[in-house]
Design a protein around this motif. Structure first.
Motif, PDB file in Angstrom:
ATOM      1  N   TYR A  42       0.843  -1.203   0.000  1.00 26.58           N
ATOM      2  CA  TYR A  42       0.000   0.000   0.000  1.00 26.58           C
ATOM      3  C   TYR A  42       0.879   1.254   0.000  1.00 26.58           C
ATOM      4  O   TYR A  42       0.646   2.179  -0.786  1.00 26.58           O
ATOM      5  N   LEU A  65      -7.333  -0.063   0.829  1.00 27.74           N
ATOM      6  CA  LEU A  65      -7.834   0.074   2.200  1.00 27.74           C
ATOM      7  C   LEU A  65      -8.912  -0.958   2.510  1.00 27.74           C
ATOM      8  O   LEU A  65      -8.976  -1.467   3.634  1.00 27.74           O
ATOM      9  N   GLN A  84      -8.984   4.361   8.792  1.00 24.63           N
ATOM     10  CA  GLN A  84      -9.084   3.926   7.400  1.00 24.63           C
ATOM     11  C   GLN A  84     -10.523   3.928   6.902  1.00 24.63           C
ATOM     12  O   GLN A  84     -10.769   4.211   5.721  1.00 24.63           O
TER      13      GLN A  84
END
Length: 159
Positions: A30, A111, A144
């Motif tokens: 990520y 996410l 998140q």
């Protein structure tokens, strides 16, 4: 049951550390995605997204360190090679993404995958009475979820 030096079941903390290593691998992917879209973003949204992507990769970098330190706290060794990360990562890899919508969608997709992993760790940590890991996952999840909401709003989509 054998307890480790922080009072948790050694067998369960070993399993939690393995799960956290999986999360670490996904966070590293990520993070690298965020660096890539930060460098390569083009178009009319460049200035806003360039800054936002930097904010996100700075945060992801801090989380990588927190995850690695939690693994060490549990008495295990954090993964630290790209080969390990590539083998374990489930987060989609973004390559040469310069278009704003694709970049933001990559963040949402990444996410969403991280949230699934974190929720599984949260459940296991709760069952193990591992408040340190539990707290970390709770904090990650809340933050998140908000980021997903904001990115979906930018995409003009609902959560």
């Amino acid at each position: 049951m054998t307890l480790n030096s922080i009072g948790l079941d050694s067998k369960i903390t070993k399993e939690l550390a393995q799960d956290l290593n999986g999360l670490l691998a996904n966070f590293q992917t990520y993070y690298q995605n965020l660096r890539g879209i930060h460098w390569n973003i083009k178009g009319k949204a460049f200035f806003n997204l360039h800054i936002k992507f930097e904010e996100l990769y700075t945060d992801a970098n801090m989380k990588v360190d927190e995850i690695a330190e939690r693994i060490l706290t549990l008495g295990e060794t954090p993964l630290h090679t790209f080969a390990d990360y590539s083998e374990l990562a489930k987060v989609p890899v973004g390559k040469n993404i310069s278009e704003d919508t694709k970049a933001v969608q990559l963040i949402v997709d990444s996410l969403s995958e991280l949230l699934q992993i974190e929720r599984a760790i949260l459940q296991k940590a709760g069952d193990a009475n591992d408040e340190g890991t539990n707290s970390m996952m709770s904090d990650f999840i809340a933050e998140q979820e908000k980021t997903v909401w904001m990115m979906k709003a930018w995409l003009n989509e609902t959560v």
